[in-house]
Design a protein around this motif. Sequence first.
Motif, PDB file in Angstrom:
ATOM      1  N   ARG A  40       0.696  -1.139   0.058  1.00  0.00           N
ATOM      2  CA  ARG A  40      -0.057   0.136   0.069  1.00  0.00           C
ATOM      3  C   ARG A  40       0.926   1.311   0.113  1.00  0.00           C
ATOM      4  N   ASP A  44      -1.478   6.598   2.030  1.00  0.00           N
ATOM      5  CA  ASP A  44      -2.967   6.538   2.039  1.00  0.00           C
ATOM      6  C   ASP A  44      -3.216   6.745   3.607  1.00  0.00           C
ATOM      7  N   LEU A  51     -10.417   0.262   3.744  1.00  0.00           N
ATOM      8  CA  LEU A  51     -10.673  -0.143   2.228  1.00  0.00           C
ATOM      9  C   LEU A  51     -11.096  -1.356   2.099  1.00  0.00           C
ATOM     10  N   ASP A 119      -5.552   1.884  -5.146  1.00  0.00           N
ATOM     11  CA  ASP A 119      -4.864   0.717  -4.383  1.00  0.00           C
ATOM     12  C   ASP A 119      -4.798  -0.517  -5.035  1.00  0.00           C
TER      13      ASP A 119
END
Length: 155
Positions: A40, A44, A51, A119
């Motif tokens: 990731r 983020d 997510l 992602d």
Amino acid sequence: MSYAKYMAPSIEHVARTDAGLASALRVSVARLSRRLRNERDSRDELSIGQLSVLGVLYRSGECSIGELAALERVQPPSMTRTVNCLEESGYVERHPHETDRRQVVIALSERGSAILAADRRRRDAWLAKRLRELTPEERSVLRQAAPIIERLAHA
């Protein structure tokens, strides 16, 4: 005394029995999952749990808090907190239920869809690169195993 005596048995050796296979799969899938999480983007702002909720909304469409909680196997109050955070950041939207106006459903917003896609692209790229390092036979085995592992995940 030989060092080999203290080495852990190979996965092939452990997986000869059903119990050994269960153990080997558990460890391998957990390690792969952890490795994918590490891919990731460090910038983020979303947690893995957040997510995951976006992913459920992508796959399932609009859901109530209760449905999301059941699908993610968490308690509704916990899901409410997660959805509130996602909504405040613009990743999900609340809408009235189509047939029961007392209910509210949660939907993925454009922003949520975009961050989820980015992602997934990043982690898919890492995994695709690793898969190219395997032999064609190994990739064939994984193609056969993928739907089986998916069934296990949903059992």
